[in-house]
Write a protein that holds these residues in place. Structure first.
Motif, PDB file in Angstrom:
ATOM      1  N   ILE A 195      43.959  -4.337  10.418  1.00 30.73           N
ATOM      2  CA  ILE A 195      45.057  -3.394  10.591  1.00 30.73           C
ATOM      3  C   ILE A 195      46.347  -4.188  10.783  1.00 30.73           C
ATOM      4  O   ILE A 195      46.465  -4.968  11.723  1.00 30.73           O
ATOM      5  N   MET A 196      47.316  -3.966   9.889  1.00 30.71           N
ATOM      6  CA  MET A 196      48.561  -4.718   9.919  1.00 30.71           C
ATOM      7  C   MET A 196      49.757  -3.777   9.937  1.00 30.71           C
ATOM      8  O   MET A 196      49.635  -2.586   9.626  1.00 30.71           O
ATOM      9  N   ASP A 197      50.916  -4.311  10.289  1.00 29.53           N
ATOM     10  CA  ASP A 197      52.136  -3.516  10.217  1.00 29.53           C
ATOM     11  C   ASP A 197      52.323  -3.011   8.791  1.00 29.53           C
ATOM     12  O   ASP A 197      52.082  -3.742   7.825  1.00 29.53           O
ATOM     13  N   PHE A 198      52.753  -1.767   8.653  1.00 27.23           N
ATOM     14  CA  PHE A 198      53.015  -1.214   7.330  1.00 27.23           C
ATOM     15  C   PHE A 198      54.444  -1.562   6.932  1.00 27.23           C
ATOM     16  O   PHE A 198      55.402  -1.189   7.602  1.00 27.23           O
ATOM     17  N   ILE A 199      54.584  -2.293   5.849  1.00 28.82           N
ATOM     18  CA  ILE A 199      55.889  -2.719   5.332  1.00 28.82           C
ATOM     19  C   ILE A 199      56.183  -1.859   4.106  1.00 28.82           C
ATOM     20  O   ILE A 199      55.590  -2.060   3.041  1.00 28.82           O
ATOM     21  N   ASN A 200      57.088  -0.888   4.244  1.00 32.46           N
ATOM     22  CA  ASN A 200      57.195   0.119   3.182  1.00 32.46           C
ATOM     23  C   ASN A 200      58.373  -0.041   2.228  1.00 32.46           C
ATOM     24  O   ASN A 200      58.723   0.885   1.492  1.00 32.46           O
ATOM     25  N   GLY A 201      58.960  -1.240   2.194  1.00 28.34           N
ATOM     26  CA  GLY A 201      59.990  -1.491   1.181  1.00 28.34           C
ATOM     27  C   GLY A 201      59.410  -1.790  -0.181  1.00 28.34           C
ATOM     28  O   GLY A 201      60.148  -1.846  -1.179  1.00 28.34           O
ATOM     29  N   GLY A 202      58.081  -1.985  -0.250  1.00 31.29           N
ATOM     30  CA  GLY A 202      57.420  -2.240  -1.523  1.00 31.29           C
ATOM     31  C   GLY A 202      57.267  -3.720  -1.841  1.00 31.29           C
ATOM     32  O   GLY A 202      57.873  -4.584  -1.195  1.00 31.29           O
ATOM     33  N   GLU A 203      56.444  -4.022  -2.828  1.00 34.95           N
ATOM     34  CA  GLU A 203      56.234  -5.403  -3.272  1.00 34.95           C
ATOM     35  C   GLU A 203      57.458  -5.918  -4.022  1.00 34.95           C
ATOM     36  O   GLU A 203      58.134  -5.163  -4.729  1.00 34.95           O
ATOM     37  N   LEU A 204      57.708  -7.208  -3.884  1.00 28.76           N
ATOM     38  CA  LEU A 204      58.756  -7.842  -4.686  1.00 28.76           C
ATOM     39  C   LEU A 204      58.457  -7.629  -6.162  1.00 28.76           C
ATOM     40  O   LEU A 204      59.366  -7.447  -6.981  1.00 28.76           O
ATOM     41  N   PHE A 205      57.179  -7.630  -6.513  1.00 29.64           N
ATOM     42  CA  PHE A 205      56.733  -7.372  -7.888  1.00 29.64           C
ATOM     43  C   PHE A 205      57.274  -6.033  -8.389  1.00 29.64           C
ATOM     44  O   PHE A 205      57.785  -5.924  -9.508  1.00 29.64           O
ATOM     45  N   PHE A 206      57.179  -5.005  -7.565  1.00 31.76           N
ATOM     46  CA  PHE A 206      57.620  -3.657  -7.910  1.00 31.76           C
ATOM     47  C   PHE A 206      59.117  -3.658  -8.234  1.00 31.76           C
ATOM     48  O   PHE A 206      59.555  -3.089  -9.242  1.00 31.76           O
ATOM     49  N   HIS A 207      59.898  -4.309  -7.395  1.00 34.86           N
ATOM     50  CA  HIS A 207      61.351  -4.314  -7.583  1.00 34.86           C
ATOM     51  C   HIS A 207      61.776  -5.230  -8.731  1.00 34.86           C
ATOM     52  O   HIS A 207      62.750  -4.923  -9.438  1.00 34.86           O
ATOM     53  N   LEU A 208      61.052  -6.330  -8.921  1.00 32.13           N
ATOM     54  CA  LEU A 208      61.381  -7.236 -10.017  1.00 32.13           C
ATOM     55  C   LEU A 208      61.117  -6.574 -11.362  1.00 32.13           C
ATOM     56  O   LEU A 208      61.908  -6.731 -12.305  1.00 32.13           O
ATOM     57  N   ARG A 209      60.030  -5.807 -11.468  1.00 32.08           N
ATOM     58  CA  ARG A 209      59.742  -5.125 -12.727  1.00 32.08           C
ATOM     59  C   ARG A 209      60.776  -4.039 -13.000  1.00 32.08           C
ATOM     60  O   ARG A 209      61.118  -3.769 -14.143  1.00 32.08           O
ATOM     61  N   ARG A 210      61.278  -3.413 -11.951  1.00 31.71           N
ATOM     62  CA  ARG A 210      62.328  -2.396 -12.123  1.00 31.71           C
ATOM     63  C   ARG A 210      63.638  -3.019 -12.598  1.00 31.71           C
ATOM     64  O   ARG A 210      64.365  -2.435 -13.394  1.00 31.71           O
ATOM     65  N   SER A 211      63.946  -4.212 -12.087  1.00 31.40           N
ATOM     66  CA  SER A 211      65.223  -4.865 -12.399  1.00 31.40           C
ATOM     67  C   SER A 211      65.137  -5.811 -13.583  1.00 31.40           C
ATOM     68  O   SER A 211      66.170  -6.266 -14.077  1.00 31.40           O
ATOM     69  N   THR A 212      63.922  -6.149 -14.016  1.00 29.75           N
ATOM     70  CA  THR A 212      63.633  -7.158 -15.063  1.00 29.75           C
ATOM     71  C   THR A 212      63.858  -8.566 -14.528  1.00 29.75           C
ATOM     72  O   THR A 212      63.003  -9.437 -14.644  1.00 29.75           O
ATOM     73  N   SER A 213      65.029  -8.804 -13.940  1.00 28.71           N
ATOM     74  CA  SER A 213      65.299 -10.094 -13.302  1.00 28.71           C
ATOM     75  C   SER A 213      66.317  -9.860 -12.188  1.00 28.71           C
ATOM     76  O   SER A 213      66.926  -8.799 -12.097  1.00 28.71           O
ATOM     77  N   PHE A 214      66.486 -10.881 -11.325  1.00 32.47           N
ATOM     78  CA  PHE A 214      67.433 -10.782 -10.222  1.00 32.47           C
ATOM     79  C   PHE A 214      68.633 -11.687 -10.470  1.00 32.47           C
ATOM     80  O   PHE A 214      68.546 -12.670 -11.211  1.00 32.47           O
ATOM     81  N   THR A 215      69.736 -11.355  -9.810  1.00 30.60           N
ATOM     82  CA  THR A 215      70.868 -12.277  -9.825  1.00 30.60           C
ATOM     83  C   THR A 215      70.475 -13.540  -9.074  1.00 30.60           C
ATOM     84  O   THR A 215      69.528 -13.548  -8.277  1.00 30.60           O
ATOM     85  N   GLU A 216      71.217 -14.608  -9.302  1.00 31.01           N
ATOM     86  CA  GLU A 216      70.884 -15.856  -8.627  1.00 31.01           C
ATOM     87  C   GLU A 216      71.048 -15.738  -7.119  1.00 31.01           C
ATOM     88  O   GLU A 216      70.259 -16.299  -6.351  1.00 31.01           O
ATOM     89  N   GLU A 217      72.046 -14.987  -6.656  1.00 34.43           N
ATOM     90  CA  GLU A 217      72.244 -14.812  -5.222  1.00 34.43           C
ATOM     91  C   GLU A 217      71.067 -14.091  -4.583  1.00 34.43           C
ATOM     92  O   GLU A 217      70.610 -14.452  -3.494  1.00 34.43           O
ATOM     93  N   ARG A 218      70.568 -13.069  -5.258  1.00 36.89           N
ATOM     94  CA  ARG A 218      69.429 -12.319  -4.726  1.00 36.89           C
ATOM     95  C   ARG A 218      68.170 -13.176  -4.730  1.00 36.89           C
ATOM     96  O   ARG A 218      67.415 -13.206  -3.752  1.00 36.89           O
ATOM     97  N   ALA A 219      67.958 -13.903  -5.824  1.00 38.01           N
ATOM     98  CA  ALA A 219      66.793 -14.796  -5.914  1.00 38.01           C
ATOM     99  C   ALA A 219      66.869 -15.877  -4.842  1.00 38.01           C
ATOM    100  O   ALA A 219      65.853 -16.238  -4.224  1.00 38.01           O
TER     101      ALA A 219
END
Length: 377
Positions: A130-154
């Protein structure tokens, strides 16, 4: 290396989620739960926590050994993520040591960028964490939505991940499965490293090496492919691969043909995209060195690289630097950042256990698995 490649097949079907390779436990540096030191006082003390203490709400994900559920603790309404693992599958895949190690590591660490274990218990046929629930989602989920990140975000994500890896390495732990699927974002946009099923903890000589052939193909360090033994330097290779993927939208050396991808990793220079800055190109070349002796694999040296110029590492550790992206989260049970393929599945976990006699139950115990975080009420 040839023998290692054959076990994958030469042309695998492309899967949007990258699955890990899991080999048998290290034969040369075996670690059992009895040999791992508890770093939290009274962490191994028995507690009366069972499946009946939790209300199962939703499915968050699933893997080869079981599922992850969103659950609510009935006595206080607190929301958690519950990882349920089938002992039968763990034993069939020879992963008992890795599973015990994951539980011990999660119970012994305390880092702002690593998911926190709160409870662990077992039934005759399953293991639960049983672990803390982190509900912002996987980085994978957001990366696929954005295709790629800006260098500052990365850079921001890479810096927080670097702090997590540095913390693990100071505890004698190598992570071995760094990828976007294993990085969560919290509601404020900070990273949380999760899934320690392939991690390894060392004691003894500093030059001790592991020999398991494990990890996720797109991120495997060359020394793992070669089977020559590996140490914490593999995590810096994976960090380089992750930075590359965040900037380019795909891992370096990627090919649908895994054998070709592995050949690329061992012999082909990494391709730099036109939009990469000179600093990004330099750190990628330094991290993605085939020879681990030439690889940039000292956390302090990585921190001072020009790619991370401007990062206040003290403030970053305290999480007082605002994240460049804040996930949309409406409340503690909001699942909009999780794949509907899982969250719309019927969520249930049977309280009925396999009928075992006393001898079978005794043989199916995972000694020391039960846990309650002493700092968590």
């Amino acid at each position: 290396m040839g023998g290692c490649l054959k076990c994958f097949g030469s042309d695998s079907k492309e899967d949007p989620k990258k699955e890990p390779i899991i080999d048998k436990e290290d034969s040369k540096t075996n670690t059992t739960s009895d040999s791992i030191t508890q770093r939290k006082s009274s962490a191994a003390a028995p507690v009366q926590i069972t499946l009946e203490d939790f209300q199962i709400e939703k499915v968050l994900g699933k893997g080869a050994f079981g599922k992850v559920f969103l659950v609510t603790k009935k006595d206080n309404g607190q929301v958690y993520a519950m990882k349920a693992l089938r002992k039968e599958m763990i034993e069939k895949r020879n992963q008992v040591v890795h599973t015990k190690t994951e539980r011990e590591i999660l119970g012994s660490i305390d880092c702002p960028f690593i998911v926190q274990l709160r409870f662990a218990f077992q039934t005759p046929d399953k293991l639960y964490m049983i672990m803390d629930f982190i509900n912002g989602g996987e980085l994978f989920f957001h990366l696929r939505r954005s295709t790629s990140f800006t260098e500052e975000r990365a850079k921001f994500y890479a810096a927080e991940i670097l702090l997590a890896l540095d913390y693990l390495h100071t505890q004698g732990i190598i992570y071995r499965d760094l990828k976007p699927e294993n990085i969560l974002l919290d509601a404020e946009g900070h990273v949380k490293l999760t899934d320690f099923g392939l991690s390894k903890q060392f004691f003894g000589a500093e030059n001790q090496k592991a020999f398991s052939f494990c990890g996720t193909p797109e991120y495997l360090a060359p020394e793992i492919l070669k089977g020559t033994g590996h140490d914490k330097a593999v995590d810096f290779w994976s960090l380089g691969a992750l930075i590359y993927e965040m900037l380019a939208g795909a891992p370096p050396f990627y090919s649908r043909n895994r054998e070709q991808m592995f050949r690329n990793m061992l012999s082909k220079p990494v391709e730099m995209k036109p939009h990469f800055s000179p600093a990004a190109c330099d750190i990628l070349k330094s991290l993605l060195q085939v020879d681990p002796r030439r690889r940039l694999s000292n956390a302090n040296e990585v921190k001072t690289h020009q790619f991370f110029e401007g990062i206040d590492w003290g403030k970053l550790w305290k999480k007082t630097i605002e994240a460049p992206f804040i996930p949309k989260v409406k409340g503690p049970r909001d699942l909009q950042n999780f794949d509907k393929m899982f969250t719309e599945e019927k969520a249930e976990e049977s309280l009925i256990v396999t009928h075992l006699n006393a001898e079978q139950k005794a043989a199916n115990r995972y000694d020391g698995f039960t846990y309650k975080d002493p700092s968590h009420l």
